[in-house]
Each structure stands twice: as structure tokens, then as C-alpha cells.
Design a protein around this motif. Structure first.
Motif, short mmCIF file in Angstrom:
data_model
loop_
_atom_site.label_atom_id
_atom_site.label_comp_id
_atom_site.label_asym_id
_atom_site.label_seq_id
_atom_site.Cartn_x
_atom_site.Cartn_y
_atom_site.Cartn_z
N UNK A 1 0.87 -1.16 0.00
CA UNK A 1 0.00 0.00 0.00
C UNK A 1 0.91 1.22 0.00
N UNK A 2 0.60 2.22 -0.82
CA UNK A 2 1.45 3.39 -0.99
C UNK A 2 0.73 4.65 -0.55
N UNK A 3 1.49 5.59 -0.02
CA UNK A 3 0.86 6.86 0.36
C UNK A 3 0.58 7.70 -0.88
N UNK A 4 -0.08 8.83 -0.67
CA UNK A 4 -0.64 9.59 -1.80
C UNK A 4 0.40 10.26 -2.68
N UNK B 1 2.98 8.63 -4.11
CA UNK B 1 3.72 7.61 -4.85
C UNK B 1 2.87 6.94 -5.94
N UNK B 2 2.02 7.73 -6.60
CA UNK B 2 1.12 7.18 -7.61
C UNK B 2 1.84 6.54 -8.79
N UNK B 3 2.89 7.18 -9.29
CA UNK B 3 3.62 6.62 -10.43
C UNK B 3 4.32 5.32 -10.04
N UNK B 4 4.86 5.28 -8.84
CA UNK B 4 5.49 4.05 -8.36
C UNK B 4 4.47 2.93 -8.28
N UNK B 5 3.25 3.24 -7.84
CA UNK B 5 2.19 2.24 -7.76
C UNK B 5 1.92 1.64 -9.15
N UNK B 6 1.89 2.46 -10.17
CA UNK B 6 1.61 1.96 -11.51
C UNK B 6 2.75 1.08 -12.02
N UNK B 7 3.98 1.43 -11.70
CA UNK B 7 5.11 0.58 -12.09
C UNK B 7 5.01 -0.78 -11.38
N UNK B 8 4.69 -0.78 -10.09
CA UNK B 8 4.58 -2.04 -9.36
C UNK B 8 3.47 -2.90 -9.92
N UNK B 9 2.35 -2.30 -10.26
CA UNK B 9 1.24 -3.06 -10.85
C UNK B 9 1.62 -3.60 -12.21
N UNK B 10 2.36 -2.82 -12.99
CA UNK B 10 2.81 -3.29 -14.30
C UNK B 10 3.64 -4.56 -14.16
N UNK B 11 4.40 -4.65 -13.06
CA UNK B 11 5.22 -5.83 -12.79
C UNK B 11 4.41 -6.97 -12.19
N UNK B 12 3.14 -6.72 -11.86
CA UNK B 12 2.27 -7.77 -11.37
C UNK B 12 2.06 -7.79 -9.87
N UNK B 13 2.53 -6.77 -9.15
CA UNK B 13 2.39 -6.76 -7.70
C UNK B 13 1.04 -6.16 -7.28
N UNK B 14 0.43 -6.80 -6.31
CA UNK B 14 -0.82 -6.33 -5.72
C UNK B 14 -0.51 -5.06 -4.94
N UNK B 15 -1.04 -3.94 -5.41
CA UNK B 15 -0.57 -2.65 -4.94
C UNK B 15 -1.74 -1.68 -4.79
N UNK B 16 -2.08 -1.32 -3.55
CA UNK B 16 -3.17 -0.40 -3.29
C UNK B 16 -2.64 1.04 -3.26
N UNK B 17 -3.34 1.93 -3.94
CA UNK B 17 -3.00 3.36 -3.92
C UNK B 17 -4.28 4.17 -3.98
N UNK B 18 -4.41 5.09 -3.04
CA UNK B 18 -5.53 6.03 -3.03
C UNK B 18 -4.98 7.45 -3.13
N UNK B 19 -5.62 8.28 -3.94
CA UNK B 19 -5.18 9.66 -4.05
C UNK B 19 -5.30 10.42 -2.74
N UNK B 20 -6.30 10.06 -1.95
CA UNK B 20 -6.50 10.70 -0.65
C UNK B 20 -6.77 9.61 0.38
N UNK B 21 -5.90 9.54 1.38
CA UNK B 21 -6.04 8.52 2.41
C UNK B 21 -5.33 9.03 3.66
N UNK B 22 -5.98 8.97 4.81
CA UNK B 22 -5.35 9.45 6.04
C UNK B 22 -4.26 8.49 6.49
N UNK B 23 -3.37 9.00 7.33
CA UNK B 23 -2.32 8.14 7.86
C UNK B 23 -2.91 6.97 8.64
N UNK B 24 -3.98 7.22 9.37
CA UNK B 24 -4.63 6.16 10.15
C UNK B 24 -5.16 5.06 9.23
N UNK B 25 -5.74 5.45 8.10
CA UNK B 25 -6.25 4.46 7.15
C UNK B 25 -5.13 3.66 6.52
N UNK B 26 -4.02 4.33 6.18
CA UNK B 26 -2.88 3.63 5.60
C UNK B 26 -2.34 2.58 6.56
#
Length: 246
Positions: A99-102, A104-129
Motif C-alpha cells: 500500500x502506498x501513500x498519496x 507515490x502514484x507513479x510508483x504504484x503503476x510501475x509495481x502493478x505493471x510488474x504484477x504486484x498487488x498494490x493499493x494506492x488512493x489519491x486521498x487517504x489518512x495516515x490512520x487508514x494507511x
């Protein structure tokens, strides 16, 4: 005042003041709490630490050091099971999910391209992360050092690089993920698995030129995006081969 002697290894030195890096040093404390608090007071988040030896013995984060203790602190061994000696975590995460903080969106897309299960939200509190990381046993990736000091976190990593391409190289190398790729198996936009589909099934969603040139298509099970081996495919293949050699 009680004094502890420290030695931090490898990339943990990134968090220390320059005069303290790559050497033994002593530090005076007004009062000694847990070893976790002592380590974090020097700037090193506990989530970056996988092994703490005090006078040569492995201890957990709740250990209360004594005046004169010698403390060796080692970095994350995410891909290596050291459960027989460490007292910090019961197990490594054998399946690397993220799971990535808000930021690191481009990094999330690279990880998904490689096949990794990767959660990314544009807006997410620290508590939720933190909650998602703990509940779903995901490695939290962030550039927020203070977030990494949350007590509940067990598996997290501070991303040093600032450019997305450098970030994906760093993550693959540091967590030794080279043999875990499943390229082009996930949607880079929503993270859901891709399934192979016939050209006829996605006919209306594919540009005419691409319908003429390509026969192999995949579709996202969640958002319906269609993928094929267009002009970007060879560039991504070159990147994947480069990352495998890291």
C-alpha cells in the motif's frame, strides 16, 4: 545520565546525522524508556529495523536498555526469513503486497505493471494507511518518516528516491523482488487482475488501427480497461529486463 553505544548498519545510516554514520557512537539519555524509543529518538523509524542486538543478544522493541548497553541495529530483511533470531517480528511477508501513500502514484503503476498487488488512493489518512497495512499484511511504502514511526506498523519501507523510475529500481533491489514479477497481469489503474479476451469481445473499445495490427487483448475484471501490445509494450519490456538484472 545513562549512556548507550550504538552502531547502525547499511541504509539505516540514511536517517542519522552525518557525524554518526557508519561508526560506533555513544549517546546520553535523560531517561531510558524502550529500545524502540531510543532508536526512533535518533531518527530511525522502527519499521526500517529488522534486528536489534543488545550486548550480542536479540531483543524486542519493548526491551528497556541499561546504562552501558551496546546496541547493534540492522535494516529490513523483507526477503530473508530471520525469524529464528529476531525478536521484532514473528514472520516476514513471503508474498510482497503493498500500500502506498498519496505521493507515490507513479510508483504504484510501475509495481502493478510488474504484477504486484498494490493499493494506492489519491486521498487517504495516515490512520487508514496504517490500518490497511496491518489488517491486510501489506508493506507500506512512503516518503513520510513520521508515518513510519506509528507503533502499529510492522512492515513498511521509506522510499529514498524521488523520481518514479529510480523509486521502482530501489524497491526491486532493496526487497529483492526480481524473481517475483508477473508482468502485465494487473490493471495499472485499479490493480485488479487482467483476463485474456477475444478481439470480438472488446471490438468497440479498441481503435481501428489497433484492431488491424493486434490479435491479443486483455481486459481488467474491475474497471473494464482493455490492454494490448501497443507502442509502449517494447519500452516496458526493456524496463522489466533492466529491473530483473538489478
Amino acid at each position: 545520565m545513562p549512556t548507550l553505544t550504538f552502531r547502525f548498519y547499511r541504509e539505516l545510516n540514511d536517517f542519522l546525522a552525518p557525524p554518526l554514520r557508519q561508526r560506533n557512537f555513544s549517546f546520553d539519555f535523560a531517561a531510558l524508556g524502550s529500545i524502540k524509543n531510543a532508536i526512533e529518538s535518533l531518527g530511525v523509524p522502527h519499521t526500517e529495523v529488522d534486528l536489534v542486538l543488545v550486548n550480542g543478544q536479540s531483543v524486542n522493541f519493548e526491551y528497556r536498555p541499561q546504562d552501558g548497553d551496546r546496541v547493534s541495529v540492522y535494516p529490513l530483511f523483507e526477503s530473508l526469513d530471520i525469524s529464528s533470531i529476531t525478536r521484532l517480528r514473528p514472520y516476514p511477508l513471503r508474498e510482497s503486497r503493498f500500500i502506498l501513500d498519496c505521493h507515490l502514484g507513479r510508483l504504484a503503476r510501475y509495481l502493478r505493471m510488474l504484477g504486484f498487488d498494490c493499493i494506492f488512493y489519491g486521498h487517504c489518512t495516515d490512520e487508514q494507511l496504517v490500518k490497511i497495512s496491518v489488517d491486510q499484511q501489506r508493506i507500506l511504502l512512503t516518503r513520510d518518516i513520521e508515518l513510519l514511526k506509528r507503533r502499529a506498523l510492522t512492515h513498511a519501507y521509506y522510499v529514498r528516491a524521488t523520481k518514479p523510475l529510480n523509486q521502482i529500481e530501489e524497491i526491486i533491489t532493496r526487497l529483492q523482488l526480481q524473481n517475483s514479477f508477473a508482468p502485465f497481469s494487473r490493471c495499472t489503474f485499479c490493480n485488479a487482475p487482467l483476463v485474456k479476451v477475444s478481439k470480438q469481445a472488446v471490438w468497440s473499445k479498441v481503435p481501428e488501427q489497433s484492431r488491424r495490427r493486434f490479435n491479443d487483448f486483455a481486459c481488467c475484471k474491475n474497471c473494464g480497461r482493455v490492454y494490448w501490445k501497443g507502442s509502449h509494450y517494447e519500452r516496458m519490456q526493456r524496463l522489466i529486463e533492466k529491473l530483473r538484472k538489478k
